[in-house]
Motif scaffolding. Structure first.
Motif, PDB file in Angstrom:
ATOM      1  N   VAL A  25      30.017  22.846 -14.729  1.00  0.00           N
ATOM      2  CA  VAL A  25      31.551  22.789 -14.265  1.00  0.00           C
ATOM      3  C   VAL A  25      32.437  22.891 -15.593  1.00  0.00           C
ATOM      4  O   VAL A  25      33.620  23.573 -15.477  1.00  0.00           O
ATOM      5  N   ASN A  28      32.452  26.239 -16.460  1.00  0.00           N
ATOM      6  CA  ASN A  28      33.221  26.950 -15.816  1.00  0.00           C
ATOM      7  C   ASN A  28      34.613  26.903 -15.863  1.00  0.00           C
ATOM      8  O   ASN A  28      35.686  28.001 -15.887  1.00  0.00           O
ATOM      9  N   LEU A 103      37.227  23.171  -7.518  1.00  0.00           N
ATOM     10  CA  LEU A 103      35.920  22.798  -8.030  1.00  0.00           C
ATOM     11  C   LEU A 103      35.777  21.212  -7.838  1.00  0.00           C
ATOM     12  O   LEU A 103      34.625  20.727  -8.288  1.00  0.00           O
TER      13      LEU A 103
END
Length: 263
Positions: A25, A28, A103
């Protein structure tokens, strides 16, 4: 989620779990920063070791002197403190913020513009003195939406939107006819420093003009204006208007004229 719904349910989390965000994450988020950070006068950076940032700013930033402790932070570096760069910085950081929330992470804006340069250098490096804003990110202890009391303290639509000229009342029927009542009703929920809501808008034919109320803290208000310009653009997309703001900063008496967007 439609941006109008997102804004009405937007929350700022101040209590984070100690859990780190998973590596994939974070990677990302780094990619998102690369995609968004395209302006010469503005820089965005991810600080993965939040403990260093928190310990360095403890007692010097936060809310009522209490620093927000989070596992990670993102900084906004404004190169020369020009109004245009500050405005752009607010726009880009909130654009990134919405993508981070997508997210399934929680976030919180933190103002660090009163922190001394030596402290900033010790935390962010020699070039970190231009960092005046952060986003804390991680997993919140609990999720809390705006309560009715907070919502009701916000300015009504007819105090932020006018027709033809500033101060000239606009009817809700006119906004409905243009299909933008929901846009400005939701815009009231956008975050601003001390909830001052410095934005004002004028419906002028087939375009919207944006203004900012002058204050003793214009720099923070320019950041707030960047935030609201981002949200207005995104919400107009829901009615089929894929337009961008044309920025033309200039003095307008008790206000600054910011720019216009076509409907």
């Amino acid at each position: 989620m439609l941006m109008t719904n997102f804004l009405q349910k937007r929350k700022s989390v101040r209590d984070f779990k100690n859990d780190n965000v998973p590596r994939d994450v974070l990677e990302n988020i780094k990619l998102l920063i690369q995609e968004i950070d395209s302006e010469d006068g503005v820089g965005l950076s991810l600080y993965e070791n939040g403990k260093i940032v928190y310990e360095g700013l403890k007692g010097k930033a936060g809310y009522s002197g209490v620093m927000i402790e989070a596992p990670h932070y993102i900084s906004l570096d404004i190169k020369d403190n020009s109004p245009l760069n500050i405005l752009t910085g607010g726009y880009l950081l909130e654009k990134l913020n919405t993508k981070i929330v997508d997210l399934n992470l929680d976030t919180c804006w933190i103002t660090v513009d009163q922190v001394d340069h030596d402290t900033k250098k010790s935390i962010f490096g020699e070039n970190g003195v231009g960092i005046d804003f952060l986003i804390a990110l991680g997993y919140g202890q609990k999720k809390k939406f705006f309560d009715p009391e907070v919502s009701s303290s916000r300015l009504p639509v007819d105090e932020i939107v006018f027709q033809d000229t500033l101060g000239n009342p606009i009817s809700m029927e006119t906004l409905e006819n243009y299909g933008i009542f929901d846009v400005f009703s939701s815009a009231r929920y956008a975050p601003s420093h001390m909830n001052l809501q410095p934005w004002r808008f004028v419906l002028n034919g087939s375009k919207i003009d944006a203004y900012m109320v002058k204050s003793e803290d214009d720099n923070r208000s320019f950041v707030d204006m960047g935030v609201i310009l981002f949200y207005i653009e995104e919400m107009l997309k829901s009615i089929g208007t894929e337009k961008k703001w044309t920025i033309d900063l200039k003095d307008a008496g008790k206000h600054y004229y910011i720019g216009e967007i076509s409907l």
